[in-house]
Scaffold this motif. Structure first.
Motif, PDB file in Angstrom:
ATOM      1  N   MET A   1      63.184 -31.375  -7.709  1.00 15.82           N
ATOM      2  CA  MET A   1      63.752 -32.679  -8.037  1.00 15.82           C
ATOM      3  C   MET A   1      65.260 -32.507  -8.185  1.00 15.82           C
ATOM      4  O   MET A   1      65.719 -31.473  -8.643  1.00 15.82           O
ATOM      5  CB  MET A   1      63.143 -33.155  -9.350  1.00 15.82           C
ATOM      6  N   GLU A   2      66.023 -33.529  -7.769  1.00 16.40           N
ATOM      7  CA  GLU A   2      67.464 -33.458  -7.967  1.00 16.40           C
ATOM      8  C   GLU A   2      67.789 -33.783  -9.419  1.00 16.40           C
ATOM      9  O   GLU A   2      67.331 -34.786  -9.955  1.00 16.40           O
ATOM     10  CB  GLU A   2      68.179 -34.451  -7.041  1.00 16.40           C
ATOM     11  N   LEU A   3      68.540 -32.919 -10.044  1.00 18.19           N
ATOM     12  CA  LEU A   3      68.921 -33.137 -11.436  1.00 18.19           C
ATOM     13  C   LEU A   3      70.434 -32.956 -11.519  1.00 18.19           C
ATOM     14  O   LEU A   3      70.950 -31.897 -11.160  1.00 18.19           O
ATOM     15  CB  LEU A   3      68.213 -32.112 -12.324  1.00 18.19           C
TER      16      LEU A   3
ATOM     17  N   ALA B   1      74.338 -32.589 -13.039  1.00 16.93           N
ATOM     18  CA  ALA B   1      74.865 -31.520 -13.893  1.00 16.93           C
ATOM     19  C   ALA B   1      74.591 -31.797 -15.368  1.00 16.93           C
ATOM     20  O   ALA B   1      74.067 -30.947 -16.079  1.00 16.93           O
ATOM     21  CB  ALA B   1      76.351 -31.355 -13.641  1.00 16.93           C
TER      22      ALA B   1
ATOM     23  N   GLU C   1      72.566 -33.965 -16.568  1.00 15.41           N
ATOM     24  CA  GLU C   1      71.384 -34.801 -16.682  1.00 15.41           C
ATOM     25  C   GLU C   1      70.193 -34.012 -17.214  1.00 15.41           C
ATOM     26  O   GLU C   1      70.026 -32.830 -16.924  1.00 15.41           O
ATOM     27  CB  GLU C   1      71.038 -35.378 -15.311  1.00 15.41           C
ATOM     28  N   ASP C   2      69.394 -34.689 -17.996  1.00 15.57           N
ATOM     29  CA  ASP C   2      68.189 -34.076 -18.529  1.00 15.57           C
ATOM     30  C   ASP C   2      67.020 -34.985 -18.179  1.00 15.57           C
ATOM     31  O   ASP C   2      67.216 -36.166 -17.898  1.00 15.57           O
ATOM     32  CB  ASP C   2      68.298 -33.952 -20.049  1.00 15.57           C
ATOM     33  N   ALA C   3      65.833 -34.438 -18.170  1.00 22.50           N
ATOM     34  CA  ALA C   3      64.684 -35.293 -17.852  1.00 22.50           C
ATOM     35  C   ALA C   3      63.431 -34.751 -18.516  1.00 22.50           C
ATOM     36  O   ALA C   3      63.307 -33.557 -18.775  1.00 22.50           O
ATOM     37  CB  ALA C   3      64.494 -35.384 -16.341  1.00 22.50           C
ATOM     38  N   VAL C   4      62.520 -35.658 -18.813  1.00 26.12           N
ATOM     39  CA  VAL C   4      61.186 -35.255 -19.274  1.00 26.12           C
ATOM     40  C   VAL C   4      60.176 -35.974 -18.395  1.00 26.12           C
ATOM     41  O   VAL C   4      60.468 -37.038 -17.844  1.00 26.12           O
ATOM     42  CB  VAL C   4      60.945 -35.611 -20.764  1.00 26.12           C
ATOM     43  N   TRP C   5      59.025 -35.386 -18.264  1.00 19.15           N
ATOM     44  CA  TRP C   5      57.991 -35.982 -17.402  1.00 19.15           C
ATOM     45  C   TRP C   5      56.641 -35.915 -18.095  1.00 19.15           C
ATOM     46  O   TRP C   5      56.322 -34.931 -18.763  1.00 19.15           O
ATOM     47  CB  TRP C   5      57.937 -35.231 -16.071  1.00 19.15           C
TER      48      TRP C   5
ATOM     49  N   VAL D   1      56.339 -32.206 -19.281  1.00 20.31           N
ATOM     50  CA  VAL D   1      57.330 -31.230 -18.823  1.00 20.31           C
ATOM     51  C   VAL D   1      58.673 -31.577 -19.446  1.00 20.31           C
ATOM     52  O   VAL D   1      59.109 -32.728 -19.374  1.00 20.31           O
ATOM     53  CB  VAL D   1      57.454 -31.241 -17.278  1.00 20.31           C
TER      54      VAL D   1
ATOM     55  N   GLY E   1      50.389 -37.247  -9.821  1.00 15.38           N
ATOM     56  CA  GLY E   1      51.840 -37.139  -9.653  1.00 15.38           C
ATOM     57  C   GLY E   1      52.319 -35.714  -9.778  1.00 15.38           C
ATOM     58  O   GLY E   1      53.422 -35.459 -10.262  1.00 15.38           O
TER      59      GLY E   1
ATOM     60  N   GLN F   1      55.887 -34.656  -8.600  1.00 17.58           N
ATOM     61  CA  GLN F   1      57.016 -35.013  -9.453  1.00 17.58           C
ATOM     62  C   GLN F   1      57.127 -34.044 -10.633  1.00 17.58           C
ATOM     63  O   GLN F   1      58.216 -33.572 -10.969  1.00 17.58           O
ATOM     64  CB  GLN F   1      56.826 -36.444  -9.967  1.00 17.58           C
TER      65      GLN F   1
ATOM     66  N   ARG G   1      68.247 -25.057 -12.977  1.00 19.10           N
ATOM     67  CA  ARG G   1      69.396 -25.350 -13.829  1.00 19.10           C
ATOM     68  C   ARG G   1      69.655 -24.191 -14.802  1.00 19.10           C
ATOM     69  O   ARG G   1      70.775 -23.902 -15.152  1.00 19.10           O
ATOM     70  CB  ARG G   1      69.134 -26.644 -14.610  1.00 19.10           C
TER      71      ARG G   1
ATOM     72  N   ILE H   1      54.335 -43.647 -12.052  1.00 17.10           N
ATOM     73  CA  ILE H   1      53.294 -43.864 -11.045  1.00 17.10           C
ATOM     74  C   ILE H   1      51.948 -43.617 -11.701  1.00 17.10           C
ATOM     75  O   ILE H   1      51.727 -42.539 -12.234  1.00 17.10           O
ATOM     76  CB  ILE H   1      53.447 -42.933  -9.813  1.00 17.10           C
TER      77      ILE H   1
ATOM     78  N   THR I   1      51.761 -41.732 -14.878  1.00 18.92           N
ATOM     79  CA  THR I   1      52.748 -40.677 -15.044  1.00 18.92           C
ATOM     80  C   THR I   1      54.113 -41.314 -15.222  1.00 18.92           C
ATOM     81  O   THR I   1      54.341 -42.444 -14.808  1.00 18.92           O
ATOM     82  CB  THR I   1      52.797 -39.736 -13.826  1.00 18.92           C
ATOM     83  N   MET I   2      55.018 -40.607 -15.853  1.00 26.87           N
ATOM     84  CA  MET I   2      56.294 -41.220 -16.155  1.00 26.87           C
ATOM     85  C   MET I   2      57.394 -40.184 -16.239  1.00 26.87           C
ATOM     86  O   MET I   2      57.234 -39.142 -16.864  1.00 26.87           O
ATOM     87  CB  MET I   2      56.163 -41.953 -17.480  1.00 26.87           C
ATOM     88  N   LEU I   3      58.485 -40.498 -15.575  1.00 25.66           N
ATOM     89  CA  LEU I   3      59.657 -39.627 -15.608  1.00 25.66           C
ATOM     90  C   LEU I   3      60.778 -40.328 -16.353  1.00 25.66           C
ATOM     91  O   LEU I   3      61.064 -41.490 -16.094  1.00 25.66           O
ATOM     92  CB  LEU I   3      60.101 -39.319 -14.174  1.00 25.66           C
ATOM     93  N   LEU I   4      61.369 -39.643 -17.305  1.00 23.95           N
ATOM     94  CA  LEU I   4      62.487 -40.193 -18.064  1.00 23.95           C
ATOM     95  C   LEU I   4      63.699 -39.306 -17.835  1.00 23.95           C
ATOM     96  O   LEU I   4      63.648 -38.119 -18.123  1.00 23.95           O
ATOM     97  CB  LEU I   4      62.152 -40.167 -19.551  1.00 23.95           C
ATOM     98  N   ARG I   5      64.772 -39.904 -17.331  1.00 20.96           N
ATOM     99  CA  ARG I   5      66.000 -39.114 -17.149  1.00 20.96           C
ATOM    100  C   ARG I   5      67.028 -39.610 -18.145  1.00 20.96           C
ATOM    101  O   ARG I   5      67.077 -40.791 -18.447  1.00 20.96           O
ATOM    102  CB  ARG I   5      66.557 -39.342 -15.746  1.00 20.96           C
ATOM    103  N   PHE I   6      67.853 -38.725 -18.643  1.00 21.87           N
ATOM    104  CA  PHE I   6      68.967 -39.204 -19.446  1.00 21.87           C
ATOM    105  C   PHE I   6      70.150 -38.256 -19.349  1.00 21.87           C
ATOM    106  O   PHE I   6      70.017 -37.094 -18.989  1.00 21.87           O
ATOM    107  CB  PHE I   6      68.562 -39.461 -20.879  1.00 21.87           C
ATOM    108  N   ASP I   7      71.310 -38.835 -19.699  1.00 23.54           N
ATOM    109  CA  ASP I   7      72.571 -38.134 -19.532  1.00 23.54           C
ATOM    110  C   ASP I   7      72.914 -37.427 -20.834  1.00 23.54           C
ATOM    111  O   ASP I   7      73.036 -38.050 -21.871  1.00 23.54           O
ATOM    112  CB  ASP I   7      73.654 -39.163 -19.172  1.00 23.54           C
ATOM    113  N   ARG I   8      73.079 -36.115 -20.764  1.00 24.92           N
ATOM    114  CA  ARG I   8      73.352 -35.377 -21.998  1.00 24.92           C
ATOM    115  C   ARG I   8      74.752 -35.628 -22.530  1.00 24.92           C
ATOM    116  O   ARG I   8      75.041 -35.380 -23.682  1.00 24.92           O
ATOM    117  CB  ARG I   8      73.133 -33.886 -21.756  1.00 24.92           C
TER     118      ARG I   8
END
Lengths: 323, 125
Positions: free
Chosen positions: A158-160, A162, A164-168, A216, A296, A299, A310, B6, B9-16
């Protein structure tokens, strides 16, 4: 030889179970009280009763459902030793319990006078059922096991950004296992007594593996059992080398539930399997791989790989990902 | 922040580097994904406790973000049944998201509230 086995497994033994389950009570119907004792307390005295006809219809219905399930599995071309064993166990258990119930109620005037059925008899019944389960296992033979796990898939990324943070979060659930659990509870209610406790334990286990939740984050991959996601386990990112997507075939993984995958294909990987279909495979260095079925998956695996990257971990060039 | 869903399922992105408090970021992310159609009516947000564990924050922080969405009429929070996106949530979320973006852009350009209000006034009429 194989043909004889198939006939025994798919016709003779299921039909025999059904015949005993339904036939024995009907044959002796005139000599049974109505209602008849159908449930015994732990000390062996009868403490529950219902109409012989209703009891027979319920037990026969369950045997029939199991038989149909056995045939459906066969038609899909995915019979396994385990599925036959479970089917034979359930069918023979019901048949034996019917015989026990009829014997206990034979020629008594009212159900409270029915003969005692204590732990030894219940245990004996369970042993007979286990023996039939073993027979089912043997009759299925090794030729029916499918050709090994699907090849490990690619490791998506997945593209992340610099900063940026993400949880799934993802989950997988199996309606089939949920139905099986309900069915088992039904069986427990019908049979009662000590055996019911055993069946309820199995039903409980099935419920735990009817769903799985996966999370994740930068803290690792968290896997929790059941819709409620407990008990759960966290695999820190630094234990993971990469994540792959794979198509999980339960029968090749050794069945449903928590599995140590048999054979050398996945090096004794551990697997949480609730259904057939996509899953994430976490490749770990020194420890066994971990496979979990989840919707999914691409993803989720993509985020794992992005987080690893990262952290400065260089992912080996996949696709194929073979070991 | 950005998130998508979807079937369960769920993806959450955020800017640190985002200076906003975490609960604002959580709310903004959900809002945006609803506005963009990635989260649909009836979709369930991840349980607050799960999200809190994943983000390494207190569960009350997440609940505060969810409560913000509830107060805006975007989601419904039910005990034991989780948080679900409401039917009217989409338009609400879209408006909020756009307003948030507009304000951020104005701040970046050093445009004050009066100038911005005048601009909106002009556009509306």
């Amino acid at each position: 030889m194989t043909r004889v086995r198939s006939v025994l497994r798919l016709v003779v033994i299921p039909a025999g179970s059904l015949a005993v389950t339904v036939g024995v009570p009907l044959w002796f119907l005139g000599r049974l009280p109505d209602p008849m004792a159908r449930h015994w307390s732990a000390s062996g005295t009868p403490d529950g009763a219902s109409s012989p006809i209703l009891l027979t219809a319920l037990a026969g219905g369950v045997v029939l459902v199991v038989w149909v399930a056995l045939l459906l599995v066969e038609r899909r071309g995915t019979p396994s030793s385990a599925s036959s064993a479970v089917a034979f166990f359930l069918m023979s258990l019901l048949a034996v319990l019917q015989v026990v119930a009829v014997w206990a109620n034979l020629d008594v005037a009212e159900w409270p006078e029915a003969r005692a059925v204590g732990a030894p008899v219940a245990l004996g019944a369970a042993l007979v059922a286990v023996a039939f389960g073993g027979l089912g296992w043997v009759l299925t033979g090794s030729g029916a096991v499918p050709s090994g796990p699907a090849a490990a898939g690619p490791a998506p990324r997945m593209e992340l950004g610099a900063g940026e943070d993400a949880v799934w979060f993802g989950m997988a659930e199996s309606r089939g296992l949920a139905v099986l659990a309900v069915l088992l509870v039904g069986v427990a209610v019908v049979v009662g007594g000590v055996v019911a406790a055993l069946v309820l334990v199995v039903a409980g286990l099935v419920v735990f593996f009817a769903a799985v939740r996966v999370g994740v984050s930068e803290h690792g991959v968290e896997i929790g059992l059941g819709w409620w996601g407990w008990p759960r386990r966290r695999i820190p990112l630094d234990e993971i080398m990469r994540a792959e997507v794979m198509d999980v075939e339960p029968l090749a993984m050794g069945g449903w539930g928590y599995r140590v995958v048999p054979g050398s294909m996945l090096r004794g990987a551990r697997a949480v399997v609730v259904r057939r279909g996509p899953g994430i495979r976490l490749v770990r260095g020194m420890r066994p791989d971990l496979v979990v079925t989840v919707d999914g998956a691409a993803q989720g695996a993509g985020l794992v790989n992005a987080l690893l990257e990262r952290d400065g971990r260089v992912l080996p060039p996949t696709p194929g990902g073979g070991d | 922040m950005y998130c998508s869903s979807i079937n369960g399922t769920m993806l959450l992105r955020f800017d640190r580097s985002d200076a906003d408090p975490i609960y604002d970021q959580i709310a903004a992310s959900v809002r945006r994904s609803i506005a963009e159609g990635d989260l649909e009516v009836g979709d369930r947000l991840p349980p607050a406790r799960e999200l809190a564990r994943a983000l390494g924050v207190n569960v009350h922080t997440v609940l505060r973000g969810y409560a913000q969405l509830r107060d805006e009429g975007i989601i419904e929070m039910r005990r034991g049944r989780g948080s679900v996106v409401l039917a009217g949530g989409r338009s609400q979320a879209r408006l909020r998201s756009l307003a948030r973006e507009l304000c951020a852009e104005a701040r970046r350009q050093g445009i004050g509230i009066e100038e911005l209000a005048a601009l909106i006034d002009e556009e509306m009429s």
